[in-house]
Enzyme design. Structure first.
Site, PDB file in Angstrom:
ATOM      1  N   ILE A 204      -4.142   1.150   3.678  1.00 30.36           N
ATOM      2  CA  ILE A 204      -3.053   0.756   4.581  1.00 30.36           C
ATOM      3  C   ILE A 204      -3.648   0.591   5.973  1.00 30.36           C
ATOM      4  CG2 ILE A 204      -0.714   1.321   5.385  1.00 30.36           C
ATOM      5  CD1 ILE A 204      -1.076   3.804   3.301  1.00 30.36           C
ATOM      6  N   HIS A 205      -3.514  -0.586   6.550  1.00 30.32           N
ATOM      7  CA  HIS A 205      -4.061  -0.741   7.898  1.00 30.32           C
ATOM      8  C   HIS A 205      -3.334  -1.778   8.750  1.00 30.32           C
ATOM      9  CE1 HIS A 205      -5.852  -4.443   6.374  1.00 30.32           C
ATOM     10  NE2 HIS A 205      -6.130  -4.765   7.621  1.00 30.32           N
TER      11      HIS A 205
END
Length: 355
Positions: A204-205
């Site tokens: 997740i970024h």
């Protein structure tokens, strides 16, 4: 014809795309690598140069984080000085980051040919900064390196002025090169006690997820709903957001959060996972290449063909949709060859020789 090539990179996916191209250029062209410093954490930056045998950057601009305008502006100022000093024949930019746009804007004002590797991709979401970056770069580029026929069609429909070449995906070249090395050298799965396919890998970024508490909470809850371990190499932006929103303690209890990992360790994790859940464009196709089913925690994707053939599922940031997709690990019976044959980089080098 031998060329003076300036390659601009600044973020993890660009390091991965650049190294097979650098290998293909070696010996015939004089390449100078510029690292903008957009990714400055050692595990998101330095380790890739070490593991992938990328030439050490001749310049590290050390730009770091900031608003899009501030980061892009500072990159442009530094890159202008670099191009003045190096006088390249060709400038290569990769993908859709602020480093890509900054390099494209500076190169467009100079005599060098601007080459955009990974041209023609579109998510259809104009709210994404990356969408603006890739569209602007494509319309500035003199040479557009498209990974797929669909990308070529997009560029033709938009009436770009540069030469368009379909080469396949250089990231496929990279993955073929490191897959066996990762299997031989990485011990991370056994170190984590998950030396089997009974785990989910998650990344997740994207700012669209990390800057919105409700979306990030939905993602954490969805990931935590599965019965097998969920391994999350944590991006610094995501870790900061989890702390800011008061979600870190819960996430840390329910997920296996680890520090960012190098590329060999990441490929080893991805290759062994039952499934990957991600908001990364690069990870979507790395999963496709490694025959790992993918759940994409975004509302759209540039890699539509992975959806069409059943290897990727779009779920947004909705807890229930994420949970259902992760509970239904389904490996399709067949897989089309969508992105070339793993020989894209030599083709890119050929195009550059004629640029």
């Amino acid at each position: 014809m031998s060329k003076r090539v300036l390659s601009i990179v600044g973020a993890r996916p660009q390091f991965i795309k650049a190294f097979p191209v650098s290998r293909a250029l070696d010996g015939e062209h004089q390449e100078t690598v510029v690292h903008t410093g957009q990714h400055y954490d050692a595990m998101l930056s330095d380790v890739f140069f070490e593991e992938l045998d990328i030439p050490e950057p001749a310049y590290n601009l050390g730009v770091g984080s900031g608003s899009h305008a501030d980061q892009t502006g500072r990159m442009m100022i530094e890159l202008d000085s670099v191009m003045a000093a190096e006088s390249p024949d060709v400038v290569i930019v990769y993908g859709d980051t602020n480093s890509t746009l900054a390099g494209a804007l500076v190169a467009a004002k100079r005599s060098a040919s601007l080459v955009h590797v990974e041209a023609g991709l579109r998510s259809g979401n104009r709210a994404m900064p990356e969408e603006h970056n890739r569209i602007a770069t494509d319309h500035l580029a003199d040479v557009l390196i498209a990974p797929t026929e669909r990308a070529v069609e997009t560029l033709r429909a938009e009436g770009v002025g540069g030469e368009v070449h379909e080469t396949g995906d250089v990231m496929y070249d990279a993955l073929l090169y490191v897959r066996n090395r990762a299997s031989e050298l990485s011990t991370l799965r056994s170190d984590l006690g998950i030396d089997s396919t009974e785990y989910v890998l998650a990344t997740i970024h994207r700012a669209g997820n990390t800057n919105d508490r409700d979306r990030l909470a939905g993602i954490v809850e969805g990931l935590a709903s599965v019965d097998i371990p969920v391994v999350v190499p944590i991006h610094p932006r995501t870790e900061q957001a989890l702390h800011e929103y008061g979600l870190f303690e819960t996430a840390n209890e329910q997920l296996t959060i680890i520090e960012p990992v190098g590329y060999l360790d990441f490929v080893h994790l991805l290759d062994g996972a039952a499934l990957v859940a991600t908001d990364s464009g690069g990870v979507q196709r790395e999963a496709f290449y490694l025959d790992t089913p993918c759940v994409t925690m975004r509302d759209e994707t540039e890699w539509v063909q992975t959806i069409d053939c059943g290897w990727n599922t779009l779920v947004g940031a909705d807890r229930s949709r994420i949970s259902r997709a992760l509970a239904r690990i389904d490996t399709p019976a067949t897989k089309p060859q969508l992105y070339g044959n793993g020989q894209a980089a030599p083709r890119v080098a050929e195009v550059i020789a004629d640029a």
